[in-house]
Design an enzyme around this catalytic site. Structure first.
Site, short mmCIF file in Angstrom:
data_model
loop_
_atom_site.label_atom_id
_atom_site.label_comp_id
_atom_site.label_asym_id
_atom_site.label_seq_id
_atom_site.Cartn_x
_atom_site.Cartn_y
_atom_site.Cartn_z
N ILE A 38 -8.82 -6.72 1.18
CA ILE A 38 -9.59 -5.69 0.50
C ILE A 38 -10.14 -6.23 -0.81
O ILE A 38 -9.41 -6.85 -1.59
CB ILE A 38 -8.69 -4.47 0.20
CG1 ILE A 38 -8.05 -3.96 1.49
CG2 ILE A 38 -9.49 -3.36 -0.47
CD1 ILE A 38 -6.86 -3.05 1.25
N CYS A 39 -11.42 -5.96 -1.07
CA CYS A 39 -12.02 -6.34 -2.35
C CYS A 39 -11.95 -5.13 -3.28
O CYS A 39 -12.74 -4.20 -3.16
CB CYS A 39 -13.48 -6.76 -2.15
SG CYS A 39 -14.30 -7.14 -3.70
N LEU A 40 -10.96 -5.16 -4.14
CA LEU A 40 -10.76 -4.01 -5.03
C LEU A 40 -10.25 -4.56 -6.37
O LEU A 40 -9.25 -5.29 -6.41
CB LEU A 40 -9.74 -3.06 -4.40
CG LEU A 40 -9.52 -1.72 -5.08
CD1 LEU A 40 -10.78 -0.88 -5.09
CD2 LEU A 40 -8.40 -0.96 -4.39
N ASN A 69 -16.47 -3.92 1.96
CA ASN A 69 -15.50 -4.48 1.01
C ASN A 69 -14.17 -4.85 1.66
O ASN A 69 -13.18 -5.10 0.97
CB ASN A 69 -15.27 -3.50 -0.14
CG ASN A 69 -16.57 -3.01 -0.75
OD1 ASN A 69 -16.97 -1.87 -0.56
ND2 ASN A 69 -17.26 -3.91 -1.43
#
Lengths: 150, 214
Positions: A87-89, A80
């Site tokens: 960041i994939c959040l 991620n």
């Protein structure tokens, strides 16, 4: 708005200094109080354990109505997090709420290190490896941690 | 584990009792039944079913033990153990005492140990009933009392101003329909950008809020 720093940011910064989160440090830049130098310790029992990951965090002009911008500076092998450290959040994007704060964002990132989610990838090659051969992916993540994160 | 518990309890007991500490130490080393069971009554029943011929044993253990001459020393000993466990929890002391006295009258081989335990038993019961429980209760009460009033400080979770600061600057406190409190400005700005409650993410429009007056 541009007249000095909002009181909320001052309060948040003070609290980060007086009551730091364990395994996380966030220090405002001397030149720019909206820019933070962040360090997150790799969580125990994760492939990132023992690593010290550097991040940068920036509070945009419309913070807290808009999410802070956070990026890994240290190279990390994580499904991620991409090559550029983005960041994939969800809480950094559509799930952001002004009731969240620097502290909760960094805690979420720390949790993301403990629980990689290859089904919602940002680094496609890493995610693929994670799904195809998890033990090998974890070994690579350990290796990267050893080499880059200290 | 068990030994640690035992040690702690022994220490606590030594602190509590004002007299005869040496006596207690002797007593404790003798007594095998000190391993903490939390439910002495249940234990009693189990013992009755397993060890002794049923009906007589039940009568003996729970009520008067005048007719218990049939019973062996073992059974008497077990009731004694229950008695010492009783001490750890707070149970009515009268019953166990009566039991012990009759067991002494029987004159079994274990009577020496039993009688020495008996004396400290009584003192312990008294002390236990008097001191530690009320202390715990008092502590809890005190913490309840001190904990609640400071929580009355209401803060807007967006600008972090408390209600005094919000009122001082001419803003109002508002609540959403879902029950979350903000200052008016922050909630309006937030709804206009996200159309949901900042705290619970429930969908919200500008009309789904109302001022609150504290």
């Amino acid at each position: 708005m541009s007249s000095g720093l909002p009181r909320r940011i001052i309060k948040e910064t003070q609290r980060l200094m007086t009551e730091p989160v364990s395994g996380i440090s966030a220090v405002p830049d001397e030149q720019n109080a909206r820019y933070f130098h962040v360090h997150i310790a790799g969580p125990k029992d994760s492939p990132f354990e023992g690593g010290n990951f550097k991040l940068e965090l920036f509070l945009p002009e419309d913070y807290p109505m808009a999410a802070p911008k956070v990026r890994f500076v240290t190279k990390i092998y994580h499904p991620n997090i991409d090559k550029l450290g983005r960041i994939c959040l969800d809480i950094l994007k559509d799930k952001w709420s002004p009731a969240l704060q620097i502290r909760t964002v960094l805690l979420s990132i720390q949790a993301l290190l403990s629980a990689p989610n290859p089904d919602d990838p940002l680094a496609n090659d890493v995610a693929e490896q994670w799904k195809m051969n998890e033990s090998k992916a974890i070994e690579t993540a350990r290796e990267w941690t050893r080499v880059h994160a200290h | 584990m068990i030994d640690d518990e035992k040690m702690e309890r022994d220490r606590a007991r030594r602190k509590r009792t004002n007299r005869g500490s040496s006596e207690e130490v002797v007593d404790l080393s003798f007594n095998p039944g000190r391993r903490g069971t939390n439910e002495p009554i249940v234990e009693e029943e189990i013992v009755a079913v397993n060890e002794a011929s049923t009906s007589v044993a039940i009568v003996d253990l729970t009520k008067d033990s005048n007719d218990s001459s049939i019973l062996s020393a073992d059974v008497v000993d077990l009731t004694e153990i229950n008695g010492t466990e009783d001490r750890d929890e707070v149970t009515p002391p009268k019953r166990s005492r009566r039991r012990k006295h009759t067991s002494q009258d029987m004159g079994s081989g274990n009577s020496v140990v039993i009688s020495s335990g008996d004396e400290t038993d009584d003192s312990d019961d008294l002390v236990l009933l008097n001191s530690p429980l009320p202390d715990e209760v008092n502590e809890r009460l005190a913490s309840c009392k001190t904990a609640s009033p400071p929580k009355k400080i209401i803060k807007c979770p967006i600008c972090y101003d408390d209600d005094a600061a919000i009122k001082a600057s001419g803003r109002r406190l508002v609540s959403t329909n879902c029950g979350h409190i903000f200052c008016e400005n922050c909630l309006k700005t937030s709804i206009s950008t996200q159309h949901k409650c900042p705290t619970c993410r429930k969908k919200l429009t500008m009309r789904q809020m109302h001022p609150i007056f504290l």
